[in-house]
Design an enzyme around this catalytic site. Structure first.
Site, PDB file in Angstrom:
ATOM      1  N   HIS A 192      -0.253  -5.234 -11.242  1.00  0.00           N
ATOM      2  CA  HIS A 192       1.045  -4.982 -11.046  1.00  0.00           C
ATOM      3  C   HIS A 192       1.936  -5.896 -11.704  1.00  0.00           C
ATOM      4  CE1 HIS A 192      -0.557  -2.129  -8.076  1.00  0.00           C
ATOM      5  NE2 HIS A 192       0.417  -1.717  -8.205  1.00  0.00           N
ATOM      6  N   ASP A 232      -0.328  -3.150  -0.767  1.00  0.00           N
ATOM      7  CA  ASP A 232       0.072  -1.722  -1.197  1.00  0.00           C
ATOM      8  C   ASP A 232      -1.067  -0.790  -1.313  1.00  0.00           C
ATOM      9  OD1 ASP A 232       1.510   0.622  -1.794  1.00  0.00           O
ATOM     10  OD2 ASP A 232       2.127   0.008  -3.768  1.00  0.00           O
TER      11      ASP A 232
END
Length: 383
Positions: free
Chosen positions: A250, A273
């Site tokens: 990410h 997440d």
């Protein structure tokens, strides 16, 4: 009274790291950290291992092939138990953008099961959406995007029995600033996310009470020297927290380092997440209504290859920021425990080893591999 002491090579307390010390636990609650114990006291000696605070994941959608949006009590219980293997002792079950009706039902289900889980403790609910903009939708379904509504939120909160303590929105949405002001008065943390806001629009969101940037760098307008965007606002807003997904997919480690240096570890909340494929073999899954392929440690939408949550464990994120030389072990653990807890106002009940708090802690080796997880002074997971 059930009193005993634990000892290890290092004990990571809220403000210090203690060595050659004993940590008192009385009836499942942390007591004093002392150099000597009473004669005849019960001692659990972890030898050359380290004792750290139970981790707090304030942004997680699923685990072990279960998703919060399945609206299934047994699934939430399995997520809770599974998170113990990640060092997580407290979490916020996190929703996805969906219909208002389903969101209300999911909130009600979480509230009902809250006191029945046997693993990581449910400390609130994070509503990720549905007040987002399409430009940075990520894996959120835009057909459900709408404008912020206090009335709608109040209905969800009623169904949640007051458990929603964090909601994310795009600050440039019509009515967003008034919504932020109103819900923060109700004690709910507002996070900024999935947004194409300019720097000024994001700044207004912070000025009205927005205090977290969701998965910083991802799902938001980027930084340039002429338009700092939402990323620039995340860097400049020293009082706001910045979430980070430190899985190496990410956010580049250098970008992680820059944000940590600018904001300091105290304002960085490591999150996962994580979606339902967490703890599962790589392959094909779903995030909400979208097919996802998990390959090489990353979850991506099959339609366009966009990242779709993660399969990161929180202890894995801690290990990564240490391995990347971004943070010390002390700071890395804090970014995964006390900082996220503070970001949503639950640091009175979790997030650190401190006298008076529940004895939720983890046992690690010196390579930051998780060995054991304890809840209320009781061993609940062993690798």
């Amino acid at each position: 009274m059930n009193q005993f002491f634990i000892t290890a090579e290092k004990i990571f307390l809220e403000e210090t790291v203690e060595t050659h010390s004993y940590l008192e636990i009385v009836d499942g609650i942390f007591g004093d950290c002392v150099k000597e114990v009473p004669e005849g006291a019960k001692i659990i000696d972890f030898g050359d291992k380290w004792i750290g605070p139970g981790l707090v994941d304030t942004h997680i959608h699923g685990f072990l092939n279960h998703d919060v949006m399945d609206n299934d009590t047994e699934g939430i219980k399995e997520i809770s138990k599974g998170l113990l293997s990640c060092g997580v002792t407290s979490f916020l079950p996190t929703t996805l953008t969906s219909s208002s009706e389903l969101l209300g039902k999911v909130a009600h289900t979480i509230a009902e099961v809250k006191d029945e889980v046997e693993g990581a403790k449910i400390q609130g609910i994070f509503f990720e959406g549905p007040y987002f903009t399409e430009e940075h939708k990520g894996a959120q379904n835009p057909i459900y995007f709408t404008h912020p509504s206090i009335e709608e939120f109040d209905e969800w909160q009623t169904q949640a029995n007051g458990l929603i303590n964090k909601i994310a929105l795009a600050p440039e949405k019509e009515g967003a600033l008034a919504f932020i002001s109103e819900v923060t008065k109700k004690g709910v943390t507002v996070a900024l996310a999935h947004s194409d806001a300019t720097y000024e629009e994001a700044k207004k969101g912070v000025e009205h009470g927005g205090s977290i940037f969701v998965h910083t760098f991802n799902g938001m307008s980027g930084f340039t020297h002429r338009e700092p965007g939402m990323v620039g606002c995340a860097m400049a807003s020293r009082e706001a927290y910045g979430e980070l997904i430190c899985d190496g997919h990410h956010v580049h480690p250098t970008a992680v380092d820059i944000l940590v240096n600018v904001k300091t570890p105290e304002k960085i909340a490591l999150i996962t997440d994580c979606m339902r494929a967490g703890g599962m073999p790589e392959g094909h899954y779903h995030l909400g209504e979208f097919p996802v392929k998990v390959e090489n440690g990353a979850a991506r939408l099959e339609s366009n290859g966009s990242l779709a949550g993660s399969v990161l464990t929180l202890i894995g994120g801690v290990k990564n920021v240490v391995d990347w030389n971004v943070a010390t072990v002390f700071d890395a653990l804090k970014m995964a425990s006390l900082a996220p807890a503070k970001s949503v106002g639950i640091d009175d009940v979790c997030g650190s080893i401190k006298k008076g708090k529940a004895a939720d802690f983890i046992v690690l080796d010196n390579q930051l591999e998780l060995c054991k997880t304890y809840l209320d002074g009781e061993e609940k997971y062993t690798k």
